[in-house]
Scaffold this motif. Structure first.
Motif, PDB file in Angstrom:
ATOM      1  N   UNK A  14       0.837  -1.213   0.000  1.00 37.65           N
ATOM      2  CA  UNK A  14       0.000   0.000   0.000  1.00 37.65           C
ATOM      3  C   UNK A  14       0.866   1.255   0.000  1.00 37.65           C
ATOM      4  N   UNK A  15       1.925   1.232   0.782  1.00 37.87           N
ATOM      5  CA  UNK A  15       2.827   2.381   0.830  1.00 37.87           C
ATOM      6  C   UNK A  15       3.529   2.536  -0.518  1.00 37.87           C
ATOM      7  N   UNK A  16       3.974   1.415  -1.094  1.00 36.99           N
ATOM      8  CA  UNK A  16       4.613   1.451  -2.413  1.00 36.99           C
ATOM      9  C   UNK A  16       3.675   2.113  -3.428  1.00 36.99           C
ATOM     10  N   UNK A  17       2.405   1.736  -3.394  1.00 33.50           N
ATOM     11  CA  UNK A  17       1.436   2.282  -4.351  1.00 33.50           C
ATOM     12  C   UNK A  17       1.232   3.783  -4.182  1.00 33.50           C
ATOM     13  N   UNK A  23       1.253   4.048 -11.419  1.00 41.58           N
ATOM     14  CA  UNK A  23       0.836   2.647 -11.382  1.00 41.58           C
ATOM     15  C   UNK A  23       1.604   1.713 -12.293  1.00 41.58           C
ATOM     16  N   UNK A  24       2.838   2.087 -12.656  1.00 40.71           N
ATOM     17  CA  UNK A  24       3.593   1.230 -13.578  1.00 40.71           C
ATOM     18  C   UNK A  24       4.419   0.157 -12.867  1.00 40.71           C
ATOM     19  N   UNK A  25       4.279   0.064 -11.541  1.00 37.03           N
ATOM     20  CA  UNK A  25       4.976  -0.982 -10.804  1.00 37.03           C
ATOM     21  C   UNK A  25       6.397  -0.650 -10.421  1.00 37.03           C
ATOM     22  N   UNK A  26       6.782   0.618 -10.586  1.00 33.86           N
ATOM     23  CA  UNK A  26       8.118   1.046 -10.178  1.00 33.86           C
ATOM     24  C   UNK A  26       8.064   2.520  -9.797  1.00 33.86           C
ATOM     25  N   UNK A  27       8.998   2.927  -8.955  1.00 35.01           N
ATOM     26  CA  UNK A  27       9.057   4.306  -8.484  1.00 35.01           C
ATOM     27  C   UNK A  27      10.218   4.997  -9.187  1.00 35.01           C
ATOM     28  N   UNK A  28       9.898   6.086  -9.863  1.00 40.27           N
ATOM     29  CA  UNK A  28      10.917   6.864 -10.564  1.00 40.27           C
ATOM     30  C   UNK A  28      11.455   7.957  -9.650  1.00 40.27           C
ATOM     31  N   UNK A  29      12.508   8.619 -10.080  1.00 39.92           N
ATOM     32  CA  UNK A  29      13.051   9.758  -9.319  1.00 39.92           C
ATOM     33  C   UNK A  29      11.981  10.837  -9.159  1.00 39.92           C
ATOM     34  N   UNK A  30      11.238  11.111 -10.223  1.00 35.22           N
ATOM     35  CA  UNK A  30      10.197  12.148 -10.166  1.00 35.22           C
ATOM     36  C   UNK A  30       9.117  11.789  -9.152  1.00 35.22           C
ATOM     37  N   UNK A  31       8.702  10.517  -9.125  1.00 36.65           N
ATOM     38  CA  UNK A  31       7.686  10.085  -8.162  1.00 36.65           C
ATOM     39  C   UNK A  31       8.210  10.189  -6.736  1.00 36.65           C
ATOM     40  N   UNK A  64      11.835  -0.970  -7.591  1.00 38.08           N
ATOM     41  CA  UNK A  64      10.764  -1.948  -7.804  1.00 38.08           C
ATOM     42  C   UNK A  64      10.207  -2.375  -6.444  1.00 38.08           C
ATOM     43  N   UNK A  65       9.083  -3.091  -6.426  1.00 37.53           N
ATOM     44  CA  UNK A  65       8.470  -3.468  -5.145  1.00 37.53           C
ATOM     45  C   UNK A  65       9.400  -4.243  -4.212  1.00 37.53           C
ATOM     46  N   UNK A  66      10.239  -5.109  -4.754  1.00 32.63           N
ATOM     47  CA  UNK A  66      11.154  -5.898  -3.917  1.00 32.63           C
ATOM     48  C   UNK A  66      12.191  -4.989  -3.262  1.00 32.63           C
TER      49      UNK A  66
END
Length: 152
Positions: A14-17, A23-31, A64-66
């Motif tokens: 939930x925190x990752x989301x 919603x692309x399954x990864x966190x970018x620098x901008x996000x 990534x989520x992991x």
């Protein structure tokens, strides 16, 4: 449900989301920068890059989520006890503690949650604070915050 340091896989997801706005399954620098800004932290591009390098273990430029779960739950070691994840918890606590007095008030909690797009009232935040406020001072100190974050 699997637990790591008191946090369920669902909680971490939930925190990752929240970070993964598109919603692309990864966190970018901008996000990552957007979330830090929403939390009231003026984080420079250099600091964002350093944080990404620390968390992005495979070096692909995204979290990534992991990788997120490993970072959020304090890494892969199981022998950490109470110290496991303490730095990350302190960093999170400091983001909520806007006036840096060592306490999180209902209004500080409300401000951060609103910045993250959560729909909650100040009254809701007072109830959340009251539910973990062991000493009855109307705020959450770091020890109370740690207990709250490790609840099952």
């Amino acid at each position: 449900m699997a637990k790591k340091n008191g946090k369920s896989v669902d909680d971490v997801q939930k925190i990752f989301e929240k970070f993964d706005k598109n919603g692309d399954g990864k966190i970018s620098c901008a996000e990552l920068k957007n979330v830090m800004s929403a939390l009231g932290s003026e984080t420079s591009n250099e600091e964002i890059k350093r944080i990404m390098e620390e968390i992005d273990k495979n070096g692909d430029g995204h979290i990534d989520p992991r990788e997120f779960a490993l970072f959020f739950c304090g890494g892969e070691s199981d022998g950490g006890g109470d110290q496991c994840g303490t730095k990350e918890l302190k960093d999170a606590f400091d983001l909520y503690d806007a006036d840096k007095n060592g306490l999180i008030s209902a209004s500080e909690l409300h401000s951060v949650l609103k910045g993250l797009g959560e729909k909650c009232t100040l009254s809701d935040c007072r109830r959340m604070i009251k539910s973990v406020d062991v000493d009855g001072d109307g705020s959450v100190n770091f020890e109370e915050f740690k207990k709250m974050m490790s609840r099952d």
